[in-house]
Design an enzyme around this catalytic site. Structure first.
Site, short mmCIF file in Angstrom:
data_model
loop_
_atom_site.label_atom_id
_atom_site.label_comp_id
_atom_site.label_asym_id
_atom_site.label_seq_id
_atom_site.Cartn_x
_atom_site.Cartn_y
_atom_site.Cartn_z
N LYS A 66 0.76 4.83 8.24
CA LYS A 66 0.92 5.12 6.81
C LYS A 66 -0.04 5.77 5.86
O LYS A 66 0.34 6.69 4.60
CB LYS A 66 2.03 3.96 6.64
N LYS B 12 -7.33 1.17 -2.48
CA LYS B 12 -6.43 0.44 -1.58
C LYS B 12 -6.97 1.88 -0.10
O LYS B 12 -7.31 2.11 1.14
CB LYS B 12 -5.34 0.40 -1.27
N THR C 92 0.93 -1.01 0.51
CA THR C 92 -0.17 0.33 -0.17
C THR C 92 0.93 1.17 -0.07
O THR C 92 1.56 1.41 0.74
CB THR C 92 -0.74 -0.38 1.25
#
Length: 284
Positions: free
Chosen positions: A235, A167, A92
């Site tokens: 993150k 995502k 990701t």
């Protein structure tokens, strides 16, 4: 088909095992070499460098921690991969970086997909991951047999970077769902309800969610081990917030949940699983 797999952590190791079970030859590399060597007993071959690992690979899969790690590994991959190889980044990461790497790969005679996954450690172990893919459709079609070995649901989203954008939408939805679940648990406990009975009651109706089910089970068992690290979820949410800000979008739920997780990381909880958001509510 020869596959090289870079990044054999919580998710990657299980994905490698599923590739091996489906008959693929798999070479592996990890910065912590012991994590790659551990997969030799399953049939993989480990290497000490990325260059050695990807020699003669038809498909190169990466799943590492942060965008800076993605940049680092592709600095080694793109110049050394054989022409015609398919590169698949399942980290990701940043949609912008995905587009840049796609262009660099193409310049070097390589095909590239950004294909982040959802499903956590459980999905990786069971081979039921959801895969969100950006890049050329022709490359996506070529990669489908590989995806079928590690996942259950595959979606082609369009141009390079779109897999990462999908995502981000996934992580935004999870942020709201897990925060709602933790708030519900905190409320029930603070007003004196039996938490197990309450969870059973509300899970039978519209309040049910994967996060309410799985996170609550882990919390009640005192299990804060990472299926997905807090530090990695931070993150992801930071990337999503940056992309939203670039488009002048205001996403207050995302911002609030991000700040809660950042506070947990400051307290030293970054290596716990995302279900440890419960600690934010119970300790505040």
């Amino acid at each position: 088909m020869n596959i090289s797999f870079i990044g054999t952590g919580v998710m990657g190791a299980s994905m490698v095992r599923n590739l091996l079970k489906n008959g693929y030859n798999v070479n592996v590399y990890n910065r912590t070499s012991s994590k790659a060597k551990a997969l030799e007993s399953d049939g993989a071959k480990s290497y000490e460098t990325i260059k050695e690992c990807i020699y003669d690979a038809d498909v190169i899969i990466t799943i590492v921690g942060y965008p800076k790690d993605v940049e680092e590994v592709y600095e080694a991959i793109i110049p050394n991969a054989k022409k015609g190889a398919v590169l698949i980044d399942m980290t990701t990461s940043s949609p912008r970086l995905a587009g840049e790497l796609y262009a660099k790969a193409k310049e070097n005679g390589l095909a590239m997909l950004d294909a982040p996954v959802s499903g956590g450690d459980k999905g990786a172990k069971e081979g039921t991951l959801t895969i969100m893919c950006g890049g050329d459709r022709e490359t996506y079609e070529k990669a489908l047999p590989v995806f079928e070995a590690i996942g259950k649901t595959f979606n082609y989203l369009g141009k390079a970077g779109n897999g990462q954008h999908a995502k981000m939408a996934n992580q935004i939805a999870i942020a709201g769902a897990i925060a709602g679940a933790m708030e519900a648990m905190t409320y029930a406990i603070r007003v004196g309800l039996d938490i197990n009975t309450t969870l059973k009651a509300i899970s039978g109706g519209a309040a049910y969610s994967f996060q309410l089910d799985m996170a609550s089970k882990k919390i009640l068992a005192g299990d804060y081990e990472p299926g997905f690290y807090i530090k990695h979820f931070i993150k992801d949410m930071q990337i999503a917030e940056t992309e939203a800000e670039r488009r002048h979008l205001v996403l207050p739920v995302l911002s609030q949940v991000l700040s809660e997780y950042e506070e947990l990381e400051e307290k030293g909880y970054g290596d716990l699983g995302s279900q440890a958001l419960y600690k934010y509510y119970m300790e505040s």
